[in-house]
Design a protein around this motif. Structure first.
Motif, PDB file in Angstrom:
ATOM      1  N   TYR A 150       0.812  -1.257  -0.058  1.00 45.68           N
ATOM      2  CA  TYR A 150      -0.062   0.028   0.038  1.00 45.68           C
ATOM      3  C   TYR A 150       0.779   1.185   0.119  1.00 45.68           C
ATOM      4  O   TYR A 150       1.843   1.145   0.751  1.00 45.68           O
ATOM      5  CB  TYR A 150      -0.938  -0.174   1.231  1.00 45.68           C
ATOM      6  CG  TYR A 150      -1.860  -1.274   1.420  1.00 45.68           C
ATOM      7  CD1 TYR A 150      -2.869  -1.214   0.177  1.00 45.68           C
ATOM      8  CD2 TYR A 150      -1.692  -2.052   2.411  1.00 45.68           C
ATOM      9  CE1 TYR A 150      -3.737  -2.491   0.456  1.00 45.68           C
ATOM     10  CE2 TYR A 150      -2.585  -3.157   2.398  1.00 45.68           C
ATOM     11  CZ  TYR A 150      -3.692  -3.552   1.360  1.00 45.68           C
ATOM     12  OH  TYR A 150      -4.593  -4.355   1.628  1.00 45.68           O
ATOM     13  N   ASN A 159      -5.908   2.795  -0.110  1.00 41.62           N
ATOM     14  CA  ASN A 159      -6.896   2.386   0.916  1.00 41.62           C
ATOM     15  C   ASN A 159      -7.050   0.917   1.041  1.00 41.62           C
ATOM     16  O   ASN A 159      -7.509   0.324   0.016  1.00 41.62           O
ATOM     17  CB  ASN A 159      -8.152   2.983   0.447  1.00 41.62           C
ATOM     18  CG  ASN A 159      -7.790   4.554   0.436  1.00 41.62           C
ATOM     19  OD1 ASN A 159      -7.755   5.202   1.262  1.00 41.62           O
ATOM     20  ND2 ASN A 159      -8.586   5.273  -0.426  1.00 41.62           N
ATOM     21  N   PRO A 160      -6.760   0.549   2.203  1.00 36.02           N
ATOM     22  CA  PRO A 160      -6.924  -1.047   2.403  1.00 36.02           C
ATOM     23  C   PRO A 160      -8.400  -1.681   2.500  1.00 36.02           C
ATOM     24  O   PRO A 160      -9.285  -0.510   2.515  1.00 36.02           O
ATOM     25  CB  PRO A 160      -6.041  -1.467   3.566  1.00 36.02           C
ATOM     26  CG  PRO A 160      -5.379  -0.255   3.730  1.00 36.02           C
ATOM     27  CD  PRO A 160      -6.073   0.934   3.285  1.00 36.02           C
ATOM     28  N   PRO A 161      -8.896  -2.763   2.279  1.00 36.78           N
ATOM     29  CA  PRO A 161     -10.213  -3.107   2.571  1.00 36.78           C
ATOM     30  C   PRO A 161     -10.611  -2.864   3.976  1.00 36.78           C
ATOM     31  O   PRO A 161      -9.706  -2.759   4.667  1.00 36.78           O
ATOM     32  CB  PRO A 161     -10.038  -4.700   2.370  1.00 36.78           C
ATOM     33  CG  PRO A 161      -8.993  -4.995   1.438  1.00 36.78           C
ATOM     34  CD  PRO A 161      -7.753  -3.836   1.685  1.00 36.78           C
ATOM     35  N   TRP A 162     -11.740  -2.513   4.246  1.00 32.29           N
ATOM     36  CA  TRP A 162     -12.465  -2.049   5.208  1.00 32.29           C
ATOM     37  C   TRP A 162     -12.165  -3.107   6.600  1.00 32.29           C
ATOM     38  O   TRP A 162     -11.691  -2.334   7.635  1.00 32.29           O
ATOM     39  CB  TRP A 162     -13.797  -1.926   5.150  1.00 32.29           C
ATOM     40  CG  TRP A 162     -14.324  -0.710   4.730  1.00 32.29           C
ATOM     41  CD1 TRP A 162     -14.876  -0.479   3.499  1.00 32.29           C
ATOM     42  CD2 TRP A 162     -14.412   0.609   5.384  1.00 32.29           C
ATOM     43  NE1 TRP A 162     -15.163   1.026   3.400  1.00 32.29           N
ATOM     44  CE2 TRP A 162     -14.735   1.613   4.381  1.00 32.29           C
ATOM     45  CE3 TRP A 162     -13.771   1.052   6.714  1.00 32.29           C
ATOM     46  CZ2 TRP A 162     -14.787   3.053   4.851  1.00 32.29           C
ATOM     47  CZ3 TRP A 162     -13.799   2.511   7.057  1.00 32.29           C
ATOM     48  CH2 TRP A 162     -14.247   3.463   6.059  1.00 32.29           C
ATOM     49  N   GLU A 215      -9.521  -5.228   6.808  1.00 38.77           N
ATOM     50  CA  GLU A 215      -8.172  -5.104   7.167  1.00 38.77           C
ATOM     51  C   GLU A 215      -7.683  -3.679   7.785  1.00 38.77           C
ATOM     52  O   GLU A 215      -6.694  -3.567   8.609  1.00 38.77           O
ATOM     53  CB  GLU A 215      -7.231  -5.255   5.948  1.00 38.77           C
ATOM     54  CG  GLU A 215      -5.856  -5.284   6.051  1.00 38.77           C
ATOM     55  CD  GLU A 215      -5.074  -5.781   5.018  1.00 38.77           C
ATOM     56  OE1 GLU A 215      -3.939  -5.617   4.878  1.00 38.77           O
ATOM     57  OE2 GLU A 215      -5.760  -6.334   3.865  1.00 38.77           O
TER      58      GLU A 215
END
Length: 284
Positions: free
Chosen positions: A22, A27-30, A32
């Motif tokens: 990243y 923006n990581p998954p919610w 994570e």
């Protein structure tokens, strides 16, 4: 179709730096992101608890005063981190309490004028007022240096060879608050240290669904496992016949942080009072 300019071409983070998934703007998954955010909170919690645990007793504060300082640190840490994430550099950092201020604060607390106060609670209030005044002045200087770009000009004269000893001396000055504190409860502190090193360094390539779980969430996993282990020792009576010092450092029910916590209340600026005093030598 217009030709794409070189500066408009974006590359995934993994193509730019080996081991990075990243970027700052990613923006990581919610799911994570929530776990990573909670892990950052746990990391900030350690700093927010350790600094008051060292300084508040020196000021004469009790468990309730220590909890109040911890709550204030956590609240301000959240506000600073939120501002840094929205308007700052968006670096994955938690803007919390700094160990760089521990030694100057200890010097303020040990001042003879504060040490002469007999009432512990009054000494705590006076110490906190002196500390908050010093922090306001020092932070104002940092703001001036930052916005005036003077720090950028001066930083050109600081080489890594010159800054490394400064950082090392700061770390050595706080070493007595690090590993020796872990050694107060070897059966809990040492497994935590070893487990964290093993998971984050030697088992970091273990992946579940192409996610390096042990590397990315090593702190969260270690704290959960070691806390459960410490709770088993406490509930099993491993410290029932130990000394009082050992029980305070090792048992999970002797911190008195939750039981001493006051009801939630809105934090305000200068909540411990505003008092300006001139040094006696300046007024004589």
């Amino acid at each position: 179709m217009s030709e794409v300019k070189p500066e408009e071409i974006s590359h995934p983070a993994m193509e730019q730096l080996q081991g990075f998934e990243y970027c700052i703007d990613s923006n990581p998954p919610w799911g994570e992101a929530i776990i990573l955010g909670f892990q950052h909170y746990i990391l900030a919690l350690g700093t927010a608890v350790m600094i008051p645990a060292v300084l508040v007793p020196m000021m004469g504060g009790n468990d309730g005063d220590r909890v109040r300082v911890v709550q204030t640190l956590l609240f301000v840490t959240g506000i600073n981190t939120l501002l840094q994430s929205l308007f700052g550099t968006r670096l994955p950092t938690v803007i919390g309490g700094s160990y760089a201020f521990v030694i100057p604060v200890m010097a303020i607390v040990q001042d003879s004028s504060l040490a002469a106060i007999s009432d512990d609670h009054e000494r705590f209030l006076q110490s906190m007022r002196a500390i908050q005044g010093a922090l306001i002045v020092s932070s104002s200087i940092q703001i001036i240096l930052g916005y005036s770009q003077l720090w950028g000009i001066f930083s050109r004269f600081f080489s890594p060879l010159g800054m490394a000893p400064v950082v090392a001396l700061l770390g050595f000055g706080l070493f007595e608050r690090g590993f020796p504190v872990v050694g107060r409860c070897v059966e809990v502190g040492l497994p935590m240290l070893i487990l964290f090193v093993v998971l984050s360094q030697y088992l970091k390539n273990v992946q579940i669904r192409e996610i390096p779980i042990l590397e990315r969430f090593s702190l969260f996993i270690c704290i959960a496992l070691v806390w459960a282990y410490a709770q088993i020792l406490t509930s099993g009576g491993a410290y029932n016949h130990s000394t009082e010092v050992t029980q305070i450092n090792c048992r999970t029910d002797r911190a008195n942080l939750i039981s001493s916590a006051p009801c939630p209340q809105l934090l305000t600026a200068l909540q411990l009072g505003l008092q300006v005093q001139l040094h006696p030598q300046l007024t004589s």
